[in-house]
Motif scaffolding. Structure first.
Motif, PDB file in Angstrom:
ATOM      1  N   GLY A  46      17.089  33.777  44.876  1.00  0.00           N
ATOM      2  CA  GLY A  46      17.114  32.564  46.101  1.00  0.00           C
ATOM      3  C   GLY A  46      18.496  31.851  46.070  1.00  0.00           C
ATOM      4  O   GLY A  46      19.170  31.760  47.312  1.00  0.00           O
ATOM      5  N   MET A  47      19.067  31.516  45.016  1.00  0.00           N
ATOM      6  CA  MET A  47      20.203  30.987  45.024  1.00  0.00           C
ATOM      7  C   MET A  47      21.543  31.885  45.278  1.00  0.00           C
ATOM      8  O   MET A  47      22.406  31.467  46.164  1.00  0.00           O
ATOM      9  CB  MET A  47      20.605  30.259  43.640  1.00  0.00           C
ATOM     10  N   LYS A  48      21.483  33.026  44.857  1.00  0.00           N
ATOM     11  CA  LYS A  48      22.612  33.918  45.307  1.00  0.00           C
ATOM     12  C   LYS A  48      22.516  34.137  46.800  1.00  0.00           C
ATOM     13  O   LYS A  48      23.709  34.136  47.366  1.00  0.00           O
ATOM     14  CB  LYS A  48      22.346  35.299  44.646  1.00  0.00           C
ATOM     15  N   ALA A  49      21.238  34.123  47.286  1.00  0.00           N
ATOM     16  CA  ALA A  49      21.166  34.693  48.631  1.00  0.00           C
ATOM     17  C   ALA A  49      21.635  33.409  49.589  1.00  0.00           C
ATOM     18  O   ALA A  49      22.528  33.246  50.684  1.00  0.00           O
ATOM     19  CB  ALA A  49      19.730  34.709  49.238  1.00  0.00           C
ATOM     20  N   THR A  50      21.309  32.142  49.063  1.00  0.00           N
ATOM     21  CA  THR A  50      21.812  31.061  49.796  1.00  0.00           C
ATOM     22  C   THR A  50      23.222  30.841  49.801  1.00  0.00           C
ATOM     23  O   THR A  50      23.976  30.426  50.703  1.00  0.00           O
ATOM     24  CB  THR A  50      21.088  29.644  49.522  1.00  0.00           C
ATOM     25  N   ASP A  51      23.743  30.914  48.535  1.00  0.00           N
ATOM     26  CA  ASP A  51      25.022  30.434  48.372  1.00  0.00           C
ATOM     27  C   ASP A  51      26.102  31.608  48.997  1.00  0.00           C
ATOM     28  O   ASP A  51      27.178  31.190  49.540  1.00  0.00           O
ATOM     29  CB  ASP A  51      25.382  30.709  46.684  1.00  0.00           C
ATOM     30  N   ALA A  52      25.602  32.871  49.229  1.00  0.00           N
ATOM     31  CA  ALA A  52      26.395  33.753  50.084  1.00  0.00           C
ATOM     32  C   ALA A  52      26.479  33.461  51.504  1.00  0.00           C
ATOM     33  O   ALA A  52      27.631  33.466  52.149  1.00  0.00           O
ATOM     34  CB  ALA A  52      25.822  35.465  49.992  1.00  0.00           C
ATOM     35  N   ALA A  53      25.321  32.720  51.974  1.00  0.00           N
ATOM     36  CA  ALA A  53      25.122  32.398  53.629  1.00  0.00           C
ATOM     37  C   ALA A  53      26.098  31.154  53.551  1.00  0.00           C
ATOM     38  O   ALA A  53      26.960  31.098  54.342  1.00  0.00           O
ATOM     39  CB  ALA A  53      23.798  32.517  53.730  1.00  0.00           C
ATOM     40  N   LEU A  54      26.021  30.348  52.386  1.00  0.00           N
ATOM     41  CA  LEU A  54      26.750  29.029  52.793  1.00  0.00           C
ATOM     42  C   LEU A  54      28.131  29.415  52.716  1.00  0.00           C
ATOM     43  O   LEU A  54      29.213  28.587  53.383  1.00  0.00           O
ATOM     44  CB  LEU A  54      26.140  28.097  51.675  1.00  0.00           C
ATOM     45  N   ARG A  55      28.523  30.197  51.757  1.00  0.00           N
ATOM     46  CA  ARG A  55      30.088  30.688  51.713  1.00  0.00           C
ATOM     47  C   ARG A  55      30.582  31.057  53.067  1.00  0.00           C
ATOM     48  O   ARG A  55      31.714  30.686  53.652  1.00  0.00           O
ATOM     49  CB  ARG A  55      30.168  31.571  50.547  1.00  0.00           C
ATOM     50  N   LEU A  56      29.707  31.998  53.837  1.00  0.00           N
ATOM     51  CA  LEU A  56      30.175  32.434  55.112  1.00  0.00           C
ATOM     52  C   LEU A  56      30.130  31.401  56.091  1.00  0.00           C
ATOM     53  O   LEU A  56      30.989  31.259  56.954  1.00  0.00           O
ATOM     54  CB  LEU A  56      29.127  33.694  55.603  1.00  0.00           C
ATOM     55  N   ALA A  57      29.038  30.664  56.013  1.00  0.00           N
ATOM     56  CA  ALA A  57      29.007  29.412  57.038  1.00  0.00           C
ATOM     57  C   ALA A  57      30.260  28.788  56.880  1.00  0.00           C
ATOM     58  O   ALA A  57      30.933  28.251  58.021  1.00  0.00           O
ATOM     59  CB  ALA A  57      27.729  28.485  56.992  1.00  0.00           C
TER      60      ALA A  57
END
Length: 141
Positions: A46-57
């Motif tokens: 869950g942390m990996k998925a959200t971190d990846a999206a947050l970096r893109l954002a």
């Protein structure tokens, strides 16, 4: 090649990679299975998925992203926001990107959805998130 176009190419490549990975992320790993060993794995994924999206954002907010790229980032944020409806940072980035696109109704909807989920938990949005929901007034001179 300008810095903005180099940043845009990096964003496009990252969007393709993260989008492909998150297409497989349908929710918390082994949720409700009662497997104690899965708790750590679930949190990590869950942390990996959200971190990846947050970096893109963050990248989409800082680089001159194309409308297609902004929409792709917003799609990822909405996908993860549906899975993790109380994740405030996902909502903050979505609100800012919607506002940057002039989609204020979508920004308000995102805030309302987050506030409702947090209220169900007996919480309220952070002041920084609340500030994103305040109407912006134009200063005229």
């Amino acid at each position: 090649m300008s810095v903005a176009s180099a940043g845009g190419e990096c964003l496009s490549a990252a969007l393709a990679a993260v989008g492909a990975a998150l297409a497989h992320y349908r929710g918390p790993f082994a949720q409700g299975g009662g497997y104690l060993w899965a708790d750590t794995v679930r949190e990590h994924l869950g942390m990996k998925a959200t971190d990846a999206a947050l970096r893109l954002a963050r990248q989409a907010e800082q680089v001159e992203a194309s409308p297609r790229e902004r929409d792709a980032v917003l799609t990822l944020l909405e996908h993860l926001g549906a899975i993790h409806p109380d994740h405030e940072r996902l909502a903050q980035h979505a609100i800012r990107l919607y506002q940057a696109c002039g989609r204020n109704d979508a920004a308000r909807h995102t805030y309302t959805r987050l506030a409702r989920h947090l209220s169900d938990l007996g919480l309220e949005p952070e002041p920084a998130t609340q500030a994103l929901n305040t109407p912006r007034t134009r200063q005229t001179r």
